[in-house]
Design a protein around this motif. Sequence first.
Motif, short mmCIF file in Angstrom:
data_model
loop_
_atom_site.label_atom_id
_atom_site.label_comp_id
_atom_site.label_asym_id
_atom_site.label_seq_id
_atom_site.Cartn_x
_atom_site.Cartn_y
_atom_site.Cartn_z
N LYS A 5 8.78 -12.46 8.97
CA LYS A 5 8.01 -13.68 9.18
C LYS A 5 8.78 -14.80 8.52
N THR A 18 7.02 -9.44 4.55
CA THR A 18 6.00 -9.18 3.52
C THR A 18 5.16 -7.98 3.92
N ALA A 19 5.04 -7.73 5.22
CA ALA A 19 4.24 -6.57 5.63
C ALA A 19 4.87 -5.29 5.09
N ARG A 22 4.35 -5.18 1.37
CA ARG A 22 2.94 -4.92 1.08
C ARG A 22 2.57 -3.46 1.36
N LYS A 29 -0.22 1.23 -5.25
CA LYS A 29 -1.04 0.28 -6.02
C LYS A 29 -1.95 0.99 -7.03
N HIS A 51 -2.53 -20.24 -7.08
CA HIS A 51 -3.10 -20.99 -5.96
C HIS A 51 -3.23 -22.48 -6.27
N GLY A 142 2.04 -4.27 -10.92
CA GLY A 142 0.67 -4.08 -10.44
C GLY A 142 0.05 -5.35 -9.89
N GLU A 143 0.69 -6.48 -10.15
CA GLU A 143 0.16 -7.76 -9.66
C GLU A 143 0.91 -8.25 -8.43
N ASP A 145 0.36 -7.77 -5.44
CA ASP A 145 -0.51 -8.28 -4.37
C ASP A 145 -0.97 -9.70 -4.67
N ILE A 146 -1.05 -10.06 -5.93
CA ILE A 146 -1.39 -11.45 -6.27
C ILE A 146 -0.29 -12.38 -5.75
N ASP A 149 -0.47 -12.26 -1.80
CA ASP A 149 -1.64 -13.01 -1.31
C ASP A 149 -1.36 -14.51 -1.38
N GLU A 152 1.29 -15.62 1.27
CA GLU A 152 0.84 -15.57 2.66
C GLU A 152 -0.28 -16.55 2.94
N TYR B 46 -10.24 -10.01 -13.48
CA TYR B 46 -8.99 -9.50 -14.03
C TYR B 46 -8.19 -10.66 -14.65
N GLU B 75 -9.50 -15.32 -4.49
CA GLU B 75 -8.18 -15.54 -5.11
C GLU B 75 -8.13 -14.83 -6.47
N GLN B 77 -9.17 -11.15 -8.83
CA GLN B 77 -9.40 -9.72 -8.69
C GLN B 77 -10.37 -9.29 -9.78
N ARG B 98 -8.96 -1.66 -9.87
CA ARG B 98 -8.92 -3.13 -9.69
C ARG B 98 -9.28 -3.46 -8.24
N ASN B 100 -9.51 -6.06 -5.15
CA ASN B 100 -8.97 -7.30 -4.59
C ASN B 100 -9.73 -7.58 -3.30
N LEU B 102 -9.57 -9.65 -1.03
CA LEU B 102 -8.79 -10.04 0.15
C LEU B 102 -8.21 -8.83 0.88
N THR B 103 -7.77 -7.83 0.09
CA THR B 103 -7.11 -6.69 0.74
C THR B 103 -8.02 -5.48 0.81
N THR B 193 -1.97 -8.66 10.20
CA THR B 193 -0.74 -7.91 9.91
C THR B 193 -0.48 -7.80 8.42
N THR B 194 -0.76 -8.92 7.70
CA THR B 194 -0.54 -8.81 6.26
C THR B 194 -1.53 -9.70 5.52
#
Lengths: 152, 215
Positions: A5, A18-19, A22, A29, A51, A142-143, A145-146, A149, A152, B46, B75, B77, B98, B100, B102-103, B193-194
């Motif tokens: 992407k 990123t897919a 991820r 995870k 953010h 471990g973060e 995904d932060i 997210d 993306e 978190y 935004e 967790q 944890r 999340n 969003l996912t 997709t993601t």
Amino acid sequence: TAGNKIFHLGPCRVSMSTAEIRSGFTAIKANIQARDPIRTLSILSHPHSLHKVKSSDRCCITHHLFNFYVDKVFKHCKTEDSYVNRKISSIANSFLSVRRKLGQCHEQNKCMCGQESAEKFKQILANYEGLNVTSAAMKSLGELDILLDWME
Amino acid sequence: SGELYCSLPNPRNVHFESINMKNVLHWSAPEGTGDGVLYKVKYSVYGVGKWIRKPECRNINRTWCDLSSETSDYEEQYYASVKAFLNGMCSDWMETTRFNPLTDTKIDPPMVSVSSTEKSLSIILTAPEKWKRSPEGESVSLLQVYPGLQYNVSVLNKKTKKRWFFAVSNNTLVVPWLEPGTAYCVSAEIYVTTPLLHSGFSKEYCIATLKDKTA
């Protein structure tokens, strides 16, 4: 690669999957986050959330963060589980190639760093250095995904 | 902290079940305990240093607690934790992994509305809304939460049993060159997709194309 992407970070264009990153992270995870018992501290999201970063600073922060993960995180994330280790190194390889592209943007002055991004990244490093290396690296991993997210 | 000595078996399988970001904490009763067990619940953001009690889930005998309101900022967790009480005894606090939003949420299939002409179907797809505190609250479509949200649409010719699939980015689809006077069934799913999310296909919505007036 599949699922690439194009990310528009100001004038800097970077293609990344990123897919793929991820899916590698999702596979490990629970294992990685279970190794991080500290609930009260986050490397990336507190006290300042990613953010809240201005769009003009996105490229610089992204560049800093990919350097951070390559230089400070992945190398300290060895586990006793070979499956987890394989997933970590595949994520690390993806990060290496993206870091190279971001580096090119930086050299071409398309990835300018402002005061705010410097402050933000300083906070992230302070969070990281507040823990011993292995705990800090595992927490940062471990973060992931932060980070994803936010990107993306 | 003045807590009782906690020798009661622990609540089990403490986890979030989330659909369209309606985030409900679930658990199973401690092993070997019959009726009469009561629970209390706390949660934490978190990276923030404190646990927050959920008053509406204090001394409850059910094994779920709706934390949608407390975990609505996707935004962030979260962790949640449950403690059991019975006859003056208590269990340890048992935590989720944890969470999340969003996912870790599941997404409902889209709403599908279909209209037909002699030789085509017009399909309108509507993504579900994110959970909201009250019906009067502001509606947020999951399309806004997941900008990369797309649809897979399946169209089945009931007569020939032939099926087509379409990948659609916007929310309308016109399927041309169909047979007049024929029944078609449409169903659709959402996929992102993601992060990777699939809603699963909706139920089928069947409609017939109009008969050919010239025939």
